[in-house]
Design a protein around this motif. Sequence first.
Motif, PDB file in Angstrom:
ATOM      1  N   ARG A 225      -4.686  -4.613  -5.809  1.00 49.03           N
ATOM      2  CA  ARG A 225      -3.891  -3.387  -5.890  1.00 49.03           C
ATOM      3  C   ARG A 225      -2.816  -3.470  -6.993  1.00 49.03           C
ATOM      4  NH1 ARG A 225      -3.261   0.558  -1.897  1.00 49.03           N
ATOM      5  NH2 ARG A 225      -5.342  -0.153  -1.266  1.00 49.03           N
TER       6      ARG A 225
ATOM      7  N   SER B  23      -0.913   3.358  -4.272  1.00 44.72           N
ATOM      8  CA  SER B  23      -1.986   3.976  -3.494  1.00 44.72           C
ATOM      9  C   SER B  23      -3.337   3.355  -3.862  1.00 44.72           C
ATOM     10  CB  SER B  23      -2.018   5.483  -3.738  1.00 44.72           C
ATOM     11  OG  SER B  23      -0.779   6.069  -3.390  1.00 44.72           O
ATOM     12  N   THR B  24      -4.352   3.704  -3.093  1.00 43.68           N
ATOM     13  CA  THR B  24      -5.681   3.132  -3.294  1.00 43.68           C
ATOM     14  C   THR B  24      -6.176   3.329  -4.717  1.00 43.68           C
ATOM     15  OG1 THR B  24      -6.190   3.597  -0.975  1.00 43.68           O
ATOM     16  CG2 THR B  24      -8.046   3.119  -2.417  1.00 43.68           C
TER      17      THR B  24
ATOM     18  N   PRO C 236       3.725   6.475  -6.266  1.00 42.77           N
ATOM     19  CA  PRO C 236       4.456   7.706  -5.988  1.00 42.77           C
ATOM     20  C   PRO C 236       5.882   7.740  -6.527  1.00 42.77           C
ATOM     21  CG  PRO C 236       3.275   6.964  -4.041  1.00 42.77           C
ATOM     22  CD  PRO C 236       3.167   5.867  -5.049  1.00 42.77           C
TER      23      PRO C 236
ATOM     24  N   THR D 235      -2.176   5.043  -7.996  1.00 44.16           N
ATOM     25  CA  THR D 235      -1.012   5.910  -8.169  1.00 44.16           C
ATOM     26  C   THR D 235       0.225   5.297  -7.521  1.00 44.16           C
ATOM     27  OG1 THR D 235      -2.359   7.915  -8.218  1.00 44.16           O
ATOM     28  CG2 THR D 235      -0.039   8.188  -7.642  1.00 44.16           C
TER      29      THR D 235
ATOM     30  N   PRO E  38       0.804  -1.229   0.000  1.00 45.49           N
ATOM     31  CA  PRO E  38       0.000   0.000   0.000  1.00 45.49           C
ATOM     32  C   PRO E  38       0.834   1.274   0.000  1.00 45.49           C
ATOM     33  CG  PRO E  38      -0.018  -1.011   2.172  1.00 45.49           C
ATOM     34  CD  PRO E  38       0.635  -2.000   1.250  1.00 45.49           C
TER      35      PRO E  38
END
Length: 381
Positions: free
Chosen positions: A309, A263-264, A269, A267, A259
């Motif tokens: 994810r 991201s949820t 980073p 994305t 995670p």
Amino acid sequence: MNKLKNKVLLGLLFGVLLMGCKEGNGGSGFVPETAIRKPTPPTVIKDGPFAHPGVLNSAAALDLIAQQVDRNDPTRTAAFKKVTDFIASKSYPNSFYAIVAVGSNGHTSPSKSQIRSDSELAYAYALKFAKTADLADANKCIGILNGWASTFKKYEIIDATDNVNQPALETSWTTPTFVAAAEIIRYYKPKGVSANWSATDIKQFSDYLSLVKTYIDKIPNYKNNWNVSAGYALMTIGIFQNNTSVYANGIATLKTVMPLVISTDGTMPELCDRQDCVHYQYSLTGLTYAAEIASMQEDNSLYSALQNRISAGYDFTRKAYNRTTSCVVCSASSPMFPGIEVALKHYGTGNMQSLRDQQAPFGIPNDNTFLGFTSYTHFKI
């Protein structure tokens, strides 16, 4: 009357047989996949708690892709050529380094370049042996595995400008590729042919894995691709050594970091943080390969984690290559990492298919960080 009936029956039988011989190949000799009687699936090799070979390639998959090349399937044959072309492009190593000097941010040395390249070369020879059943290919792979296992003593950084933790990352990259080769050589018998890797050599290689694991265990909690690579590497060591604790530590590492790198909303980073189209793909590739390894052990928890994810990460990658992300870094010509084939095999999304089609068939990454040849090993398996 009986004689007449027999003649009619024989005529009908001959006609059916004749039609069966003609149908489906158009006289070309090519037999469609659906017309081929599948061999009885091989018994899964259980050596301790894991199924083997257990790092990205199963015995059944290796059987299938070899058969497809033997039948001149154009897609599989073109992908296999990536393996043989890579082998042809490399000089076979005649010596190995006791000390591997590594640097960060592109800082390199002959020993760093060789161990990365040799891991890919060992894997290529393992895949070639799996196709050819030629012991010459097996011996080439074994020579590389034994060479590093018997010679390597330690990692060092090149100079004071380098991250002192770089050895942990470097061995997190090369170890899984070496292990993927070793699993094939140790367990897979193409056409019933054993590679005959000796028990003494296998133990020596396992000892090498224990040594490099001491570096992986010290990897800092950077919460990025470093930790993904470490988790992936630990899983492969656990598989080869039949060590459930090491394997579980790898999975736990990946579930913790997932995670943070995706991201949820999908994305990743690292794309904008690093301002390149490579580092975030390290995370995505490591997670994908690890998820596939777990799936081979009948555990889809990494693939399904956090509402798929990993799949969301590939949706983000589609945006990155479309240049619609918040930072515009990738382009259509940016190298795509070969994990896309493995992800497509599992999830089968349209975004993954379009990403795959941009650059397939895949060889290896330009920097030799993750194993390649996934178009050969995983496309439509």
